[in-house]
Design a protein around this motif. Structure first.
Motif, PDB file in Angstrom:
ATOM      1  N   GLN A 198      11.036   2.105   0.112  1.00 60.82           N
ATOM      2  CA  GLN A 198      11.293   3.516  -0.102  1.00 60.82           C
ATOM      3  C   GLN A 198       9.966   4.260  -0.032  1.00 60.82           C
ATOM      4  N   VAL A 199      10.061   5.516   0.336  1.00 60.74           N
ATOM      5  CA  VAL A 199       8.851   6.334   0.415  1.00 60.74           C
ATOM      6  C   VAL A 199       8.190   6.381  -0.963  1.00 60.74           C
ATOM      7  N   GLY A 200       6.902   6.110  -0.989  1.00 63.15           N
ATOM      8  CA  GLY A 200       6.160   6.092  -2.244  1.00 63.15           C
ATOM      9  C   GLY A 200       5.925   4.705  -2.802  1.00 63.15           C
ATOM     10  N   ASP A 201       6.602   3.684  -2.246  1.00 62.01           N
ATOM     11  CA  ASP A 201       6.389   2.314  -2.711  1.00 62.01           C
ATOM     12  C   ASP A 201       4.981   1.846  -2.367  1.00 62.01           C
ATOM     13  N   VAL A 202       4.382   1.115  -3.290  1.00 63.27           N
ATOM     14  CA  VAL A 202       3.107   0.454  -3.037  1.00 63.27           C
ATOM     15  C   VAL A 202       3.399  -0.956  -2.549  1.00 63.27           C
ATOM     16  N   VAL A 203       2.847  -1.337  -1.412  1.00 61.14           N
ATOM     17  CA  VAL A 203       3.131  -2.635  -0.807  1.00 61.14           C
ATOM     18  C   VAL A 203       1.832  -3.359  -0.500  1.00 61.14           C
ATOM     19  N   VAL A 204       1.946  -4.660  -0.378  1.00 66.31           N
ATOM     20  CA  VAL A 204       0.852  -5.513   0.078  1.00 66.31           C
ATOM     21  C   VAL A 204       1.341  -6.247   1.312  1.00 66.31           C
ATOM     22  N   LEU A 241      -5.423  -9.122   4.262  1.00 60.73           N
ATOM     23  CA  LEU A 241      -4.444  -8.584   3.325  1.00 60.73           C
ATOM     24  C   LEU A 241      -4.818  -7.147   2.996  1.00 60.73           C
ATOM     25  N   VAL A 242      -3.807  -6.279   3.012  1.00 61.48           N
ATOM     26  CA  VAL A 242      -4.041  -4.853   2.814  1.00 61.48           C
ATOM     27  C   VAL A 242      -3.044  -4.313   1.804  1.00 61.48           C
ATOM     28  N   SER A 243      -3.521  -3.474   0.898  1.00 59.85           N
ATOM     29  CA  SER A 243      -2.631  -2.727   0.007  1.00 59.85           C
ATOM     30  C   SER A 243      -2.499  -1.312   0.556  1.00 59.85           C
ATOM     31  N   ALA A 244      -1.281  -0.789   0.512  1.00 61.17           N
ATOM     32  CA  ALA A 244      -1.018   0.522   1.110  1.00 61.17           C
ATOM     33  C   ALA A 244       0.195   1.144   0.434  1.00 61.17           C
ATOM     34  N   GLU A 245       0.514   2.347   0.853  1.00 61.91           N
ATOM     35  CA  GLU A 245       1.664   3.077   0.317  1.00 61.91           C
ATOM     36  C   GLU A 245       2.550   3.509   1.472  1.00 61.91           C
ATOM     37  N   ILE A 246       3.870   3.408   1.273  1.00 69.36           N
ATOM     38  CA  ILE A 246       4.810   3.830   2.312  1.00 69.36           C
ATOM     39  C   ILE A 246       4.814   5.348   2.376  1.00 69.36           C
ATOM     40  N   HIS A 247       4.520   5.854   3.558  1.00 69.26           N
ATOM     41  CA  HIS A 247       4.442   7.310   3.753  1.00 69.26           C
ATOM     42  C   HIS A 247       5.734   7.878   4.308  1.00 69.26           C
ATOM     43  N   SER A 248       6.319   7.177   5.268  1.00 67.72           N
ATOM     44  CA  SER A 248       7.561   7.641   5.906  1.00 67.72           C
ATOM     45  C   SER A 248       8.143   6.474   6.692  1.00 67.72           C
ATOM     46  N   PRO A 308      10.564 -12.912  -5.385  1.00 63.66           N
ATOM     47  CA  PRO A 308      11.618 -12.075  -4.803  1.00 63.66           C
ATOM     48  C   PRO A 308      11.421 -10.607  -5.158  1.00 63.66           C
ATOM     49  N   ALA A 309      11.522  -9.740  -4.153  1.00 56.45           N
ATOM     50  CA  ALA A 309      11.274  -8.314  -4.375  1.00 56.45           C
ATOM     51  C   ALA A 309      12.243  -7.714  -5.375  1.00 56.45           C
ATOM     52  N   VAL A 310      13.422  -8.311  -5.505  1.00 57.05           N
ATOM     53  CA  VAL A 310      14.417  -7.763  -6.428  1.00 57.05           C
ATOM     54  C   VAL A 310      13.970  -7.887  -7.880  1.00 57.05           C
ATOM     55  N   LEU A 311      13.020  -8.779  -8.155  1.00 59.00           N
ATOM     56  CA  LEU A 311      12.543  -8.965  -9.525  1.00 59.00           C
ATOM     57  C   LEU A 311      11.457  -7.958  -9.900  1.00 59.00           C
ATOM     58  N   MET A 312      10.988  -7.185  -8.935  1.00 61.20           N
ATOM     59  CA  MET A 312       9.928  -6.222  -9.206  1.00 61.20           C
ATOM     60  C   MET A 312      10.527  -4.903  -9.666  1.00 61.20           C
ATOM     61  N   ARG A 313      10.074  -4.446 -10.815  1.00 64.38           N
ATOM     62  CA  ARG A 313      10.535  -3.161 -11.337  1.00 64.38           C
ATOM     63  C   ARG A 313       9.783  -2.027 -10.630  1.00 64.38           C
ATOM     64  N   ARG A 314      10.513  -0.953 -10.322  1.00 67.35           N
ATOM     65  CA  ARG A 314       9.848   0.211  -9.755  1.00 67.35           C
ATOM     66  C   ARG A 314       9.131   0.947 -10.876  1.00 67.35           C
ATOM     67  N   MET A 315       7.817   1.062 -10.747  1.00 65.48           N
ATOM     68  CA  MET A 315       6.990   1.604 -11.813  1.00 65.48           C
ATOM     69  C   MET A 315       6.168   2.778 -11.296  1.00 65.48           C
ATOM     70  N   LYS A 316       5.736   3.600 -12.230  1.00 60.36           N
ATOM     71  CA  LYS A 316       4.829   4.683 -11.868  1.00 60.36           C
ATOM     72  C   LYS A 316       3.439   4.132 -11.575  1.00 60.36           C
ATOM     73  N   GLU A 317       3.066   3.071 -12.280  1.00 61.70           N
ATOM     74  CA  GLU A 317       1.757   2.462 -12.095  1.00 61.70           C
ATOM     75  C   GLU A 317       1.926   1.028 -11.609  1.00 61.70           C
ATOM     76  N   HIS A 318       1.281   0.711 -10.514  1.00 64.09           N
ATOM     77  CA  HIS A 318       1.349  -0.637  -9.953  1.00 64.09           C
ATOM     78  C   HIS A 318       0.052  -1.411 -10.173  1.00 64.09           C
ATOM     79  N   PHE A 319      -0.978  -0.736 -10.641  1.00 67.31           N
ATOM     80  CA  PHE A 319      -2.282  -1.350 -10.822  1.00 67.31           C
ATOM     81  C   PHE A 319      -2.532  -1.529 -12.313  1.00 67.31           C
ATOM     82  N   HIS A 320      -2.771  -2.766 -12.725  1.00 71.72           N
ATOM     83  CA  HIS A 320      -2.911  -3.062 -14.146  1.00 71.72           C
ATOM     84  C   HIS A 320      -4.122  -3.968 -14.360  1.00 71.72           C
ATOM     85  N   ARG A 321      -4.747  -3.775 -15.506  1.00 74.09           N
ATOM     86  CA  ARG A 321      -5.929  -4.566 -15.860  1.00 74.09           C
ATOM     87  C   ARG A 321      -5.717  -5.180 -17.236  1.00 74.09           C
ATOM     88  N   ILE A 322      -5.830  -6.505 -17.332  1.00 70.18           N
ATOM     89  CA  ILE A 322      -5.755  -7.206 -18.612  1.00 70.18           C
ATOM     90  C   ILE A 322      -7.191  -7.457 -19.060  1.00 70.18           C
TER      91      ILE A 322
END
Length: 297
Positions: free
Chosen positions: A56-62, A117-124, A152-166
């Motif tokens: 979907q537009v706005g998804d962060v993908v690798v 490997l590239v991280s990006a965002e779906i634009h359209s 599996p992609a179905v296990l990933m929750r759609r979140m506002k933040e995809h970048f996390h630091r422990i």
């Protein structure tokens, strides 16, 4: 995460809109496939457990670069249709803002080459259904010095933040919507990329390259054996959640990590059936207890 089977009632009464994977009978919304329930306002749909990622537009993908073409890169993001990264959708070296030239086309492999490997965002989306992605943000770009975990992609929750630091573990996580999780050691202050929601404007002159993208580094990094061991435990925690078909979220990863560490479970033994069942059960119980202990607002 709500998992349903075919014929199971999802919701009764009024106040819902039927989405994919559902049908209505006798005023009840019923699942037509086995999958995970997704709710967007009143729209209720079921995503099949065994399904290919559809973005979907706005998804962060690798994704991984599979081909360098004329003014574009072909990126494999695990979907039926590939993703296209145009030369005009990336930041040029130095963050300069100008029209792309023929020389830029010749130097495309200095930015991203086959296998990167590239991280990006779906634009359209293109007319044929292919994704159009971009890396015009300081938090996106080439991923280096880390570990890729696929679930599996179905296990990933759609979140506002995809970048996390422990911080206490020293591990950065990029939870992409297409089921790819990138783990990397937390870089020193001077090497840190931009966090989600901050400093991500498209093109900011030379400041755009002062830091590396999230999960990437300007130079080599020596994580050390302790950090590598912690990264391996985080990696196994993600695989445990996927094996138990549980939602992969920052909270769930942290709970499984802490529970396995408290029980002094060896990293190599975390995927054993009895161990992963006990660890995830105790992690869920701990989270439920924490939720009940929070005062109602």
């Amino acid at each position: 995460m709500e998992v349903v089977t075919p014929g199971q009632v999802i919701q009764s009464g009024e106040g819902f809109l039927r989405g994919h994977g559902t049908y209505v009978a006798h005023g009840k919304l019923i699942a037509s496939v086995a999958g995970v329930v997704q709710r967007v306002n009143k729209l209720v749909s079921v995503v099949p457990l065994k399904s290919t990622y559809s973005g979907q537009v706005g998804d962060v993908v690798v994704g991984r670069v599979t081909e360098v073409g004329q003014k574009r890169w072909q990126i494999d993001v695990g979907s039926t249709q590939g993703a296209v990264l145009m030369l005009s959708s990336v930041n040029l070296p130095g963050g300069v803002q100008r029209r792309r030239t023929y020389e830029d086309q010749l130097n495309m492999r200095t930015l991203y080459a086959e296998g990167d490997l590239v991280s990006a965002e779906i634009h359209s989306f293109w007319a044929d259904g292919a994704m159009s992605i971009h890396t015009r943000s300081r938090k996106y770009g080439k991923l280096t010095f880390g570990v890729l975990v696929q679930v599996p992609a179905v296990l990933m929750r759609r979140m506002k933040e995809h970048f996390h630091r422990i911080d206490e573990v020293g591990v950065d996580m990029l939870l992409a919507s297409n089921g790819y999780v990138w783990l990397s050691p937390t870089p020193p202050e001077g090497e840190r990329g931009e966090e989600e929601g901050g400093g991500d404007k498209e093109g900011e002159g030379e400041e755009a390259t002062e830091t590396a993208p999230w999960g990437g580094y300007k130079g080599a990094v020596d994580a050390g054996p302790e950090v590598r061991a912690r990264m391996a435990r985080v990696q196994q925690s993600i695989r445990v959640l996927a094996a138990q078909w549980l939602e992969v979220s920052p909270e769930a990863i942290r709970d499984v990590y802490e529970e396995s560490e408290e029980k002094e479970v060896e990293v190599a033994a975390m995927l054993e059936d009895a161990v992963r069942s006990e660890v995830t059960t105790r992690a869920c119980q701990r989270r439920d207890a924490q939720a009940r202990s929070k005062p109602d607002v």
